[in-house]
Design an enzyme around this catalytic site. Sequence first.
Site, mmCIF file in Angstrom:
data_model
loop_
_atom_site.group_PDB
_atom_site.id
_atom_site.type_symbol
_atom_site.label_atom_id
_atom_site.label_comp_id
_atom_site.label_asym_id
_atom_site.label_seq_id
_atom_site.Cartn_x
_atom_site.Cartn_y
_atom_site.Cartn_z
ATOM 1 N N GLY A 1 11.472 -5.128 -28.485
ATOM 2 C CA GLY A 1 12.134 -5.170 -27.174
ATOM 3 C C GLY A 1 13.567 -5.649 -27.330
ATOM 4 O O GLY A 1 14.181 -6.143 -26.375
ATOM 5 N N TYR B 1 -1.530 -7.339 -15.990
ATOM 6 C CA TYR B 1 -0.515 -7.794 -16.933
ATOM 7 C C TYR B 1 -0.913 -9.158 -17.506
ATOM 8 O O TYR B 1 -0.875 -9.378 -18.720
ATOM 9 C CB TYR B 1 0.827 -7.892 -16.185
ATOM 10 C CG TYR B 1 1.899 -8.629 -16.932
ATOM 11 C CD1 TYR B 1 2.700 -7.961 -17.851
ATOM 12 C CD2 TYR B 1 2.118 -9.990 -16.721
ATOM 13 C CE1 TYR B 1 3.680 -8.627 -18.550
ATOM 14 C CE2 TYR B 1 3.094 -10.669 -17.414
ATOM 15 C CZ TYR B 1 3.878 -9.981 -18.325
ATOM 16 O OH TYR B 1 4.852 -10.662 -19.020
ATOM 17 N N LYS C 1 -1.769 -10.416 -21.443
ATOM 18 C CA LYS C 1 -0.897 -11.346 -22.165
ATOM 19 C C LYS C 1 -1.658 -12.605 -22.577
ATOM 20 O O LYS C 1 -1.414 -13.161 -23.646
ATOM 21 C CB LYS C 1 0.328 -11.721 -21.312
ATOM 22 C CG LYS C 1 1.244 -10.578 -20.970
ATOM 23 C CD LYS C 1 1.877 -9.911 -22.187
ATOM 24 C CE LYS C 1 3.180 -10.527 -22.612
ATOM 25 N NZ LYS C 1 3.800 -9.800 -23.748
ATOM 26 N N PRO D 1 7.764 -17.950 -20.408
ATOM 27 C CA PRO D 1 8.942 -18.129 -19.553
ATOM 28 C C PRO D 1 8.619 -17.835 -18.091
ATOM 29 O O PRO D 1 7.796 -16.989 -17.792
ATOM 30 C CB PRO D 1 9.952 -17.099 -20.079
ATOM 31 C CG PRO D 1 9.344 -16.459 -21.274
ATOM 32 C CD PRO D 1 7.872 -16.767 -21.261
ATOM 33 N N LEU E 1 12.846 -14.557 -15.156
ATOM 34 C CA LEU E 1 14.188 -14.546 -15.754
ATOM 35 C C LEU E 1 15.155 -13.755 -14.885
ATOM 36 O O LEU E 1 14.755 -12.844 -14.167
ATOM 37 C CB LEU E 1 14.145 -13.889 -17.137
ATOM 38 C CG LEU E 1 13.240 -14.536 -18.170
ATOM 39 C CD1 LEU E 1 13.260 -13.719 -19.458
ATOM 40 C CD2 LEU E 1 13.664 -15.971 -18.442
ATOM 41 N N HIS F 1 12.492 -6.713 -10.183
ATOM 42 C CA HIS F 1 12.284 -8.069 -9.678
ATOM 43 C C HIS F 1 13.292 -8.425 -8.579
ATOM 44 O O HIS F 1 14.295 -7.759 -8.393
ATOM 45 C CB HIS F 1 12.355 -9.065 -10.829
ATOM 46 C CG HIS F 1 11.113 -9.067 -11.658
ATOM 47 N ND1 HIS F 1 9.940 -9.648 -11.233
ATOM 48 C CD2 HIS F 1 10.838 -8.527 -12.863
ATOM 49 C CE1 HIS F 1 9.008 -9.484 -12.148
ATOM 50 N NE2 HIS F 1 9.529 -8.798 -13.154
ATOM 51 N N ARG G 1 21.192 -4.765 -3.599
ATOM 52 C CA ARG G 1 21.097 -4.390 -2.178
ATOM 53 C C ARG G 1 22.205 -5.045 -1.350
ATOM 54 O O ARG G 1 22.861 -4.412 -0.540
ATOM 55 C CB ARG G 1 19.725 -4.781 -1.625
ATOM 56 C CG ARG G 1 19.437 -4.095 -0.293
ATOM 57 C CD ARG G 1 17.985 -4.219 0.091
ATOM 58 N NE ARG G 1 17.106 -3.880 -1.005
ATOM 59 C CZ ARG G 1 15.964 -4.533 -1.279
ATOM 60 N NH1 ARG G 1 15.565 -5.531 -0.519
ATOM 61 N NH2 ARG G 1 15.221 -4.172 -2.293
ATOM 62 N N TRP H 1 12.022 -8.249 1.295
ATOM 63 C CA TRP H 1 10.576 -8.057 1.375
ATOM 64 C C TRP H 1 9.841 -9.347 1.723
ATOM 65 O O TRP H 1 10.246 -10.436 1.294
ATOM 66 C CB TRP H 1 10.027 -7.598 0.030
ATOM 67 C CG TRP H 1 10.537 -6.287 -0.433
ATOM 68 C CD1 TRP H 1 11.431 -5.466 0.199
ATOM 69 C CD2 TRP H 1 10.185 -5.654 -1.666
ATOM 70 N NE1 TRP H 1 11.649 -4.355 -0.567
ATOM 71 C CE2 TRP H 1 10.906 -4.436 -1.706
ATOM 72 C CE3 TRP H 1 9.335 -5.983 -2.720
ATOM 73 C CZ2 TRP H 1 10.797 -3.566 -2.781
ATOM 74 C CZ3 TRP H 1 9.229 -5.114 -3.783
ATOM 75 C CH2 TRP H 1 9.952 -3.912 -3.813
ATOM 76 N N ARG I 1 9.671 -19.599 -5.970
ATOM 77 C CA ARG I 1 9.707 -19.175 -7.368
ATOM 78 C C ARG I 1 10.637 -20.140 -8.111
ATOM 79 O O ARG I 1 11.349 -20.947 -7.506
ATOM 80 C CB ARG I 1 10.265 -17.747 -7.515
ATOM 81 C CG ARG I 1 9.404 -16.645 -6.919
ATOM 82 C CD ARG I 1 8.139 -16.411 -7.697
ATOM 83 N NE ARG I 1 7.355 -15.309 -7.154
ATOM 84 C CZ ARG I 1 6.450 -15.426 -6.185
ATOM 85 N NH1 ARG I 1 6.217 -16.602 -5.612
ATOM 86 N NH2 ARG I 1 5.762 -14.369 -5.779
#
Length: 328
Positions: free
Chosen positions: A14, A148, A152, A175, A178, A191, A199, A214, A221
């Site tokens: 990645g 997901y 993991k 983490p 991010l 995200h 936007r 939304w 968070r």
Amino acid sequence: MPAEIAGSRIIVTGGQGFLGGAVCRALEAAGCEHVFAASHAVHDLTTESGANRLMREAFPGHAPEIVIHLAARVGGIQANADRPGDFFRDNMAMTLNVIEACRRAGLGNDRGKLVYIASTGCYPKLAPVPHREEDLWAGYPDPSIASYAVAKRAAFTMLESYRTQFGLRSAFLMPINLYGPGDHFEDPAGHVIPALVRRFSEAQARWDKEAVCWGSGSPTREFLYVDDAAQAILRAVERIDTPTPINIGTGQEVSIRQVTQMIAQLVGFQGLIHWDKTKPDGSARRTIDTAKARRLLEWEATTPLRQGLQQTISWYRARYPAPQTVPA
Ligand code: GDP
């Protein structure tokens, strides 16, 4: 960075991605000269052959010594809801193939190291907040990201098993959300921070009177600047040998409404914010305890949210200049 690590052959899976780019820059700044930034376009890690080929081709004639596994299928709340099967299959396959390919390539018997990047999305839906590492297995994840998260989490058990049986040294980092330069601003299912930077910037350029966000705005968070996360990963390369879950974050909880207002203010959007309650809120609260990272990695995030957002917005504006318009 100690000389024996700086001189190592390092693969970053990645490595062309958002976090991967930041990790490669940090490794180079720390004096690492042999860094291979893997890309899924060349090495498809969801296949066993792709993972094995990466280990052979990254440094022809030489095995890698350190593998930082960042490649994953990731996405925001909507992408997880739409394609949970893809999230489970691809993340499970990459975990299985990459860890096993590391062993085949000769990592193990206390030689070399794998740093595995999971996510705080792995925590149980009902884990006490702030999340602490010992609660990782205390319940099922939030159904909105369970495919997901379970894939993991499984990596942790595999890393423990490989440490026990094959002596594979590894770190397991989780983490928090991010953000930062290089994030995915073009993905409509991405995200919240990149979605809102884009936007509000577009709304501001068009002099719109309203912008839509939304959910209810009440979930919380925690957001970590991408370069801070990269520094934590370098510390794990240096200091961790045995897999133990480690939270990587700031410990600062913020509501979506607060982040939204900060972004609107920083881009200069002065219209109204409308909350679209037909869109999902996801987990009600997400923040983590960062004491273990301070203790084991001697690392702490240093970029305050407002400063990180400002840097992100500057990067976005340089990359995607807005057309000049005047109010109607
Ligand atoms: P999560 O942290 O895994 O839930 O993923 P997201 O980053 O997609 O969403 C975080 C929170 O931001 C959720 O409560 C969303 O409802 C909220 N949110 C508000 N506006 C947006 C938006 O435009 N895009 C996204 N992805 N989330 C938004």
